[in-house]
Scaffold this motif. Structure first.
Motif, PDB file in Angstrom:
ATOM      1  N   ASN A   1       0.844  -1.197   0.000  1.00 24.13           N
ATOM      2  CA  ASN A   1       0.000   0.000   0.000  1.00 24.13           C
ATOM      3  C   ASN A   1       0.880   1.248   0.000  1.00 24.13           C
ATOM      4  OD1 ASN A   1      -1.599   2.262   1.265  1.00 24.13           O
ATOM      5  ND2 ASN A   1      -3.185   0.736   0.928  1.00 24.13           N
TER       6      ASN A   1
ATOM      7  N   ILE B   1      -6.905  -1.428   5.780  1.00 23.46           N
ATOM      8  CA  ILE B   1      -5.803  -1.222   4.826  1.00 23.46           C
ATOM      9  C   ILE B   1      -5.675  -2.438   3.909  1.00 23.46           C
ATOM     10  CG2 ILE B   1      -3.304  -0.875   4.574  1.00 23.46           C
ATOM     11  CD1 ILE B   1      -3.416   0.609   7.321  1.00 23.46           C
TER      12      ILE B   1
ATOM     13  N   THR C   1      -6.084  -2.420  -0.093  1.00 24.44           N
ATOM     14  CA  THR C   1      -4.975  -2.841  -0.951  1.00 24.44           C
ATOM     15  C   THR C   1      -5.410  -3.982  -1.862  1.00 24.44           C
ATOM     16  OG1 THR C   1      -3.569  -2.312   0.928  1.00 24.44           O
ATOM     17  CG2 THR C   1      -2.508  -3.399  -0.917  1.00 24.44           C
TER      18      THR C   1
ATOM     19  N   GLU D   1      -7.385  -2.538  -4.610  1.00 25.90           N
ATOM     20  CA  GLU D   1      -6.526  -1.847  -5.590  1.00 25.90           C
ATOM     21  C   GLU D   1      -5.843  -2.850  -6.508  1.00 25.90           C
ATOM     22  OE1 GLU D   1      -3.551   0.802  -3.902  1.00 25.90           O
ATOM     23  OE2 GLU D   1      -5.156   1.881  -2.878  1.00 25.90           O
TER      24      GLU D   1
END
Lengths: 74, 254
Positions: free
Chosen positions: B103, B214, B218, B221
């Motif tokens: 990340n 998080i 991630t 993404e």
């Protein structure tokens, strides 16, 4: 000094903090706690529309929380 | 992360936690009401628009107000939704470490702290490590740049909590979070959910929820990037096929 975009209405000057999609995040230049979110009219960028309801207000806040807080639109 | 906007979950969350939290929650609620009223209750406004130069301090104060407001309003609700979604991803420690390293907002924030540590030569602490001090002014600037370039404020906050988690780094963490988000780290995190995060920024529940968040961000993404790559490959393959077909047709035509 930083160059900012100012929206003036109701005898007040509002600094454009950021623009995400059509949402404008505005703060009163004289009183930074006087904040609001408005929508830019698609045909007239000087016409600032109110948000529809709580759901749209949340959506606009969520967008802000997950996007950059720039001092002016890109 | 699945978020059902129709449930008005943010306002619900804020209203439910409003009566139970510290005093600052009440003022945040008042401010939210004011901003909501100004955003919803008025008629369309005809504005005149112009550009002008504004004092850097004013711009900084305005940005800090919005940042503190947005993260106070939305951060807790996002983390709560994440906690409800379950912590299966963080069951695998190796996967967790890989996701954190992948990340960019997380690693940039960790680097912003690392790069501003000034080591003091010829000094050793109790466990034999060279002692350091943190250039907090530069670290604050670097963290603000990450946010201004689109870094997710929750991930920045989580990375700061992870990086400055030693008791002796408490003052540095306080300075950086207060200058970045307009509120001290413990109050900020307690405001997210006064019952769940009652220990503040180092509360184990907060750290678990934010790591989970998080990892989810991630993974999403990476999935998006993978879809993009697949689409590009597919488009390339299709265009090659078309070219081959037309070549063949061209040759056949002659």
């Amino acid at each position: 000094m930083t160059e900012v975009k100012i929206y003036s209405f109701d005898n007040k000057d509002y600094v454009l903090v950021t623009k995400i999609n059509s949402y404008l995040y505005l703060s009163n230049e004289k009183d930074p706690k006087d904040m609001m979110i408005r929508k830019e009219d698609a045909n007239d960028p000087c016409l600032l529309l109110p948000l529809e309801d709580d759901e749209e207000f949340e959506e606009a806040l969520l967008l802000l929380a997950r996007n950059k807080l720039a001092t002016q639109e890109d | 992360m699945a978020i059902n906007k129709s449930e008005n979950y943010i306002l619900d969350f804020i209203q439910k936690s409003g009566g139970k939290g510290p005093q600052s929650r009440v003022s945040t609620l008042d401010q939210m009401e004011q901003v909501k009223r100004a955003s919803l209750d008025q008629q369309p406004k005809h504005a005149s628009v112009r550009r002008k130069s504004a004092d850097d301090n004013l711009v900084m104060v305005i940005c800090k107000h919005w940042r503190a407001f947005a993260i106070s309003m939305v951060g807790g609700a996002i983390l709560l939704a994440c906690a409800k979604a379950g912590g299966e991803a963080i069951a695998n420690t190796l996967h967790e470490a890989n996701m954190l390293r992948s990340n960019s907002t997380y690693t940039d924030t960790v680097d912003a702290i690392k790069e501003n540590k000034k080591y003091i030569p010829m000094t050793r602490d109790a466990v034999g490590e060279t002692t350091w001090w943190l250039d907090t002014a530069t670290a604050v600037n670097d963290v603000n740049t990450i946010l201004e370039e689109g870094g997710d404020p929750l991930i920045v906050l989580g990375a700061l909590a992870d990086t400055l988690d030693d008791s002796f780094a408490r003052d540095e963490l306080n300075i950086i979070v207060t200058h970045t988000f307009g509120e001290d780290p413990d109050s900020l995190v307690q405001n997210f959910n006064p019952e769940r995060y009652n220990e503040g920024i180092q509360d184990p529940d907060f750290k678990e929820d934010i790591r989970n968040y998080i990892i989810q961000q991630t993974e999403a993404e990476i999935a998006r990037a993978s879809i993009d790559t697949n689409n590009q490959l597919e488009a390339m393959f299709s265009s090659e096929t078309v070219a081959t077909d037309s070549d063949a047709k061209g040759m056949g035509g002659k």
